[in-house]
Design a protein around this motif. Structure first.
Motif, PDB file in Angstrom:
ATOM      1  N   SER A   6       0.825  -1.208   0.000  1.00  0.00           N
ATOM      2  CA  SER A   6       0.000   0.000   0.000  1.00  0.00           C
ATOM      3  C   SER A   6       0.862   1.263   0.000  1.00  0.00           C
ATOM      4  O   SER A   6       0.452   2.306  -0.532  1.00  0.00           O
ATOM      5  CB  SER A   6      -0.944   0.015   1.205  1.00  0.00           C
ATOM      6  OG  SER A   6      -0.232   0.021   2.431  1.00  0.00           O
ATOM      7  N   SER A  45       1.844   1.758  -3.450  1.00  0.00           N
ATOM      8  CA  SER A  45       0.709   2.385  -4.118  1.00  0.00           C
ATOM      9  C   SER A  45       0.776   3.906  -3.990  1.00  0.00           C
ATOM     10  O   SER A  45       0.535   4.641  -4.957  1.00  0.00           O
ATOM     11  CB  SER A  45      -0.598   1.861  -3.514  1.00  0.00           C
ATOM     12  OG  SER A  45      -1.724   2.445  -4.115  1.00  0.00           O
ATOM     13  N   LEU A  88      -6.008  -4.205  -4.164  1.00  0.00           N
ATOM     14  CA  LEU A  88      -5.173  -3.028  -3.917  1.00  0.00           C
ATOM     15  C   LEU A  88      -5.232  -2.062  -5.087  1.00  0.00           C
ATOM     16  O   LEU A  88      -5.392  -0.847  -4.907  1.00  0.00           O
ATOM     17  CB  LEU A  88      -3.737  -3.461  -3.646  1.00  0.00           C
ATOM     18  CG  LEU A  88      -2.720  -2.357  -3.330  1.00  0.00           C
ATOM     19  CD1 LEU A  88      -1.711  -2.840  -2.298  1.00  0.00           C
ATOM     20  CD2 LEU A  88      -1.971  -1.912  -4.588  1.00  0.00           C
ATOM     21  N   ILE A  89      -5.093  -2.586  -6.300  1.00  0.00           N
ATOM     22  CA  ILE A  89      -5.140  -1.729  -7.490  1.00  0.00           C
ATOM     23  C   ILE A  89      -6.509  -1.069  -7.624  1.00  0.00           C
ATOM     24  O   ILE A  89      -6.609   0.118  -7.974  1.00  0.00           O
ATOM     25  CB  ILE A  89      -4.804  -2.556  -8.745  1.00  0.00           C
ATOM     26  CG1 ILE A  89      -3.334  -2.993  -8.703  1.00  0.00           C
ATOM     27  CG2 ILE A  89      -5.077  -1.754 -10.020  1.00  0.00           C
ATOM     28  CD1 ILE A  89      -2.962  -4.017  -9.756  1.00  0.00           C
ATOM     29  N   HIS A 148      -6.593   1.745  -5.158  1.00  0.00           N
ATOM     30  CA  HIS A 148      -5.740   2.825  -5.652  1.00  0.00           C
ATOM     31  C   HIS A 148      -6.491   3.672  -6.682  1.00  0.00           C
ATOM     32  O   HIS A 148      -6.528   4.904  -6.583  1.00  0.00           O
ATOM     33  CB  HIS A 148      -4.485   2.209  -6.278  1.00  0.00           C
ATOM     34  CG  HIS A 148      -3.577   3.200  -6.941  1.00  0.00           C
ATOM     35  ND1 HIS A 148      -2.434   3.677  -6.337  1.00  0.00           N
ATOM     36  CD2 HIS A 148      -3.623   3.804  -8.160  1.00  0.00           C
ATOM     37  CE1 HIS A 148      -1.831   4.529  -7.155  1.00  0.00           C
ATOM     38  NE2 HIS A 148      -2.535   4.615  -8.260  1.00  0.00           N
ATOM     39  N   SER A 151      -5.805   1.532  -0.347  1.00  0.00           N
ATOM     40  CA  SER A 151      -5.093   0.441  -1.014  1.00  0.00           C
ATOM     41  C   SER A 151      -4.875  -0.733  -0.059  1.00  0.00           C
ATOM     42  O   SER A 151      -5.031  -1.902  -0.434  1.00  0.00           O
ATOM     43  CB  SER A 151      -3.747   0.936  -1.547  1.00  0.00           C
ATOM     44  OG  SER A 151      -3.912   1.909  -2.553  1.00  0.00           O
TER      45      SER A 151
END
Length: 252
Positions: free
Chosen positions: A148, A151, A210-211, A214, A240
């Motif tokens: 993260s 990110s 996570l993406i 983001h 994230s």
């Protein structure tokens, strides 16, 4: 090597409250390059939180152990990223223009939008982690904290800082291609080591979450701000991290 150690030390000082046994030797140039080590600092924070969880889980229920791990993270960072999340949602939710949003985000007081966002993100993290096995929680905390922060670094690399000064200004410029490579390699190492402890598909689902987090968080603040602030970086890290945990849950 000395310069790299100094940058790592400055990254620790910037992101955490962890005392250092040495003076990293601040210079504006070193500070600007320190985001290269944000994922590594994240892994350190996640490792400590995982250790707190593991020890607590020896005698306490899973939910209590997870809350203690989250509390350890808050203490280690001084709620640095959570404060950024709250300020971002207050500014974007309450500001009608870019200027008013930036003004609200500088206010140290927390409003309704920020309170709601902070409560939701903490509940999401606690409930997601409690739904996992103990060994997966340990792996998730280390990887989630590290990835993260990568990110957040990607926001620095691909967007622009919109304030003339502020928390994120010292690290808004100066990250070289080599520094980006260090951050990416750290993230890649975390993913590469994952199969030693957990099934590989799990981390792929986590990365998907996570993406998604983001992208969604950037869609919240970038259209209005035209870039990012230090608070926005904290918001990206928090969303994230939560997205990573939710991705793992989908895999389960």
């Amino acid at each position: 090597m000395k310069d790299a150690l100094a940058q790592f030390g400055l990254a620790i000082q910037f992101l955490t409250r962890i005392p250092l046994p040495f003076d990293p030797g601040y210079t504006p140039e070193r500070m600007a390059r320190s985001p290269a080590y944000y994922p590594l600092v994240g892994a350190l924070i996640g490792g400590i939180c995982a250790g707190v969880f593991w020890v607590a889980a020896l005698g306490l229920p899973a939910f209590v152990s997870v809350v203690m791990a989250l509390a350890a993270g808050l203490l280690l960072t001084g709620a640095f990223h959570e404060d950024g999340l709250a300020d971002t949602f207050d500014g974007i939710g309450g500001g009608q223009t870019k200027e008013s949003a930036l003004t609200i985000m500088k206010d140290s007081r927390i409003g309704t939008y920020g309170t709601a966002a902070l409560a939701i993100i903490l509940l999401l993290k606690a409930s997601a982690l409690t739904s996992m096995t103990g060994s997966l929680v340990v792996a998730a905390l280390v990887a989630g904290h590290a990835l993260s922060r990568l990110s957040a670094v990607m926001v620095i690399v691909t967007s622009r800082y919109v304030r003339d000064e502020g928390t994120g200004k010292p690290v808004a410029t100066g990250l070289s291609s080599g520094g980006v490579a260090v951050a990416l390699l750290t993230g890649a190492l975390i993913v590469a080591l994952w199969p030693l402890f957990q099934p590989l598909p799990a981390v792929l689902y986590g990365l998907g979450g996570l993406i998604t987090g983001h992208v969604l968080m950037r869609l919240v603040f970038e259209p209005k701000l035209g870039g990012y602030t230090g608070d926005a970086l904290g918001a990206v890290q928090q969303v994230s991290e939560s997205g990573f945990y939710l991705g793992l849950l989908i895999w389960l």
